[in-house]
Design an enzyme around this catalytic site. Sequence first.
Site, PDB file in Angstrom:
ATOM      1  CG  ASP A  11      -1.882   1.115   1.313  1.00  0.00           C
ATOM      2  OD1 ASP A  11      -3.091   0.848   1.345  1.00  0.00           O
ATOM      3  OD2 ASP A  11      -1.444   2.279   1.343  1.00  0.00           O
ATOM      4  CG  ASP A 111      -3.136   3.451  -2.165  1.00  0.00           C
ATOM      5  OD1 ASP A 111      -4.169   2.759  -2.212  1.00  0.00           O
ATOM      6  OD2 ASP A 111      -2.689   3.955  -1.129  1.00  0.00           O
ATOM      7  CD  GLU A 112      -5.121  -1.199  -0.237  1.00  0.00           C
ATOM      8  OE1 GLU A 112      -5.773  -2.223   0.009  1.00  0.00           O
ATOM      9  OE2 GLU A 112      -5.463  -0.049   0.100  1.00  0.00           O
TER      10      GLU A 112
HETATM   11  N1  DCP Z   1      -8.576   8.754  -1.032  1.00  0.00           N
HETATM   12  C1  DCP Z   1      -9.579   9.694  -1.250  1.00  0.00           C
HETATM   13  N2  DCP Z   1     -10.593   9.873  -0.338  1.00  0.00           N
HETATM   14  C2  DCP Z   1     -10.624   9.123   0.801  1.00  0.00           C
HETATM   15  C3  DCP Z   1      -9.638   8.156   1.032  1.00  0.00           C
HETATM   16  C4  DCP Z   1      -8.604   7.990   0.086  1.00  0.00           C
HETATM   17  O1  DCP Z   1      -9.536  10.380  -2.283  1.00  0.00           O
HETATM   18  N3  DCP Z   1     -11.616   9.314   1.685  1.00  0.00           N
HETATM   19  C5  DCP Z   1      -7.489   8.615  -2.014  1.00  0.00           C
HETATM   20  C6  DCP Z   1      -6.317   9.470  -1.609  1.00  0.00           C
HETATM   21  C7  DCP Z   1      -5.301   8.509  -1.065  1.00  0.00           C
HETATM   22  C8  DCP Z   1      -5.615   7.241  -1.833  1.00  0.00           C
HETATM   23  O2  DCP Z   1      -7.012   7.280  -2.081  1.00  0.00           O
HETATM   24  O3  DCP Z   1      -3.971   8.959  -1.239  1.00  0.00           O
HETATM   25  C9  DCP Z   1      -5.233   5.991  -1.076  1.00  0.00           C
HETATM   26  O4  DCP Z   1      -5.972   5.887   0.111  1.00  0.00           O
HETATM   27  P1  DCP Z   1      -5.387   5.265   1.433  1.00  0.00           P
HETATM   28  O5  DCP Z   1      -6.550   4.949   2.289  1.00  0.00           O
HETATM   29  O6  DCP Z   1      -4.444   4.164   1.128  1.00  0.00           O
HETATM   30  O7  DCP Z   1      -4.639   6.476   2.148  1.00  0.00           O
HETATM   31  P2  DCP Z   1      -3.258   7.152   1.829  1.00  0.00           P
HETATM   32  O8  DCP Z   1      -2.466   6.419   0.810  1.00  0.00           O
HETATM   33  O9  DCP Z   1      -3.506   8.578   1.519  1.00  0.00           O
HETATM   34  O10 DCP Z   1      -2.545   7.104   3.246  1.00  0.00           O
HETATM   35  P3  DCP Z   1      -1.864   5.876   4.015  1.00  0.00           P
HETATM   36  O11 DCP Z   1      -0.424   6.269   4.188  1.00  0.00           O
HETATM   37  O12 DCP Z   1      -2.596   5.831   5.307  1.00  0.00           O
HETATM   38  O13 DCP Z   1      -2.049   4.650   3.193  1.00  0.00           O
HETATM   39 CA    CA Z   2      -2.065   4.205   0.960  1.00  0.00          CA
HETATM   40 CA    CA Z   3      -4.867   2.116   0.124  1.00  0.00          CA
END
Ligand code: DCP
Ligand code: CA
Ligand code: CA
Length: 367
Positions: A11, A111-112
């Site tokens: 991730d 992202d996963e």
């Molecule tokens: N995303 C979004 N709205 C949300 C949650 C996520 O647009 N409510 C988008 C932005 C993030 C991406 O999806 O960058 C991936 O979500 P993740 O839940 O994996 O969160 P992040 O990658 O941002 O953070 P982490 O470091 O916790 O994985």
């Molecule tokens: Ca992420």
């Molecule tokens: Ca994710």
Amino acid sequence: MVQNRVIMLADFDYFFAQCEELRNPSIKDKPVVVGVYSGRTEDSGAVSTSNYVARKFGVKSGMPLFLAKRKLEGTDAVFFHVDHEYYEQISSRIMNFFKGYVTKLEQVSIDEAYLDVTEQVQGDFEKARNYAQEIKNNIKTQVGISLTIGVGPNKLIAKIACDNQKPDGLTIVKPEDAKNFLAPMPVDRLLGVGKKTTERMQVMGIKTINDLAGYDVQRLIESFGKVLGIYFHNASNGIDNEPVVEQREAESISKIATLKQDTHELSLILQKTDELADYVYKELTERNLNFKQVSIYAVMVDLSGKSRSVTLEQPTKDKGVIKKNVHTLFERFLAESPLEIRRVGVRVSSLGKEQPQQKQLTSFFST
Ligand code: DCP
Ligand code: CA
Ligand code: CA
């Protein structure tokens, strides 16, 4: 003996915000917020994500932007509008890297992805630790993005292991430790256990995954039905047999372009198709694919479209083979069609995957 599976969940850390840091390195130490702006007023909209600096101030995904602004008041926070196309580009570069490391890759979101590396590490979790570290390091140096990897004997454990430590994390859960790893966690850490189910389980005296694991499976089935009851029982005991499912590869890769001038001259056409072949070849190598069919496409001055194909005896990755066949196909085509050509295209199809790349840990595979 049946071999352990070794499954990873990768991730990417604070992904959209990290992509913005990548193209604006000077903002790295500042709070960074990526938002979807609805456009009604300057600040209306919601936070997509933020970097970990911003998270320290209480910024969260989904939060209204005006609230994030308020939390970051007085800081040198930087705000961005989401740029999906750019994030997709970075994502697909990383996914392409993964393909060189795995037997099967299942992308679950931008992202996963789940990586089945059982064969690459011969079912060995110590090797898996080094292998995951190698993947993390290579993506960091080659693409510039940090990511978190969870490793376990199945997708369920890999996912929870990944959530265990972020960002830039690496958590390994060996099969023999899986049950203890899950035991103290609240039941809602399991996929499919939402707010309602959590409440119902609470009433039944089930709070932790350990409580659930020890609960009589028949009674779970009575309460939640057969499918869910069995799922809860297995999941809480760390059992998950879901395979990593490879997505189908795109059927073909092609590129088409307009010639500088309408022409019937082979050399002018080949100049352009060589460029197109270079492009197609680049995409093939990035995705680690081979091909068995080469086609040309021509749009004539009367705007009719024509195509010709050749199927090879063996799949190959050779750029020379694309060009040579494109040359031959156009040569023949021009001989039988007197019209001038306006646009040309090159396509490879019947795509397949190469044997996994020969890496230290995959010498196991050598034939
Ligand atoms: N995303 C979004 N709205 C949300 C949650 C996520 O647009 N409510 C988008 C932005 C993030 C991406 O999806 O960058 C991936 O979500 P993740 O839940 O994996 O969160 P992040 O990658 O941002 O953070 P982490 O470091 O916790 O994985
Ligand atoms: Ca992420
Ligand atoms: Ca994710």
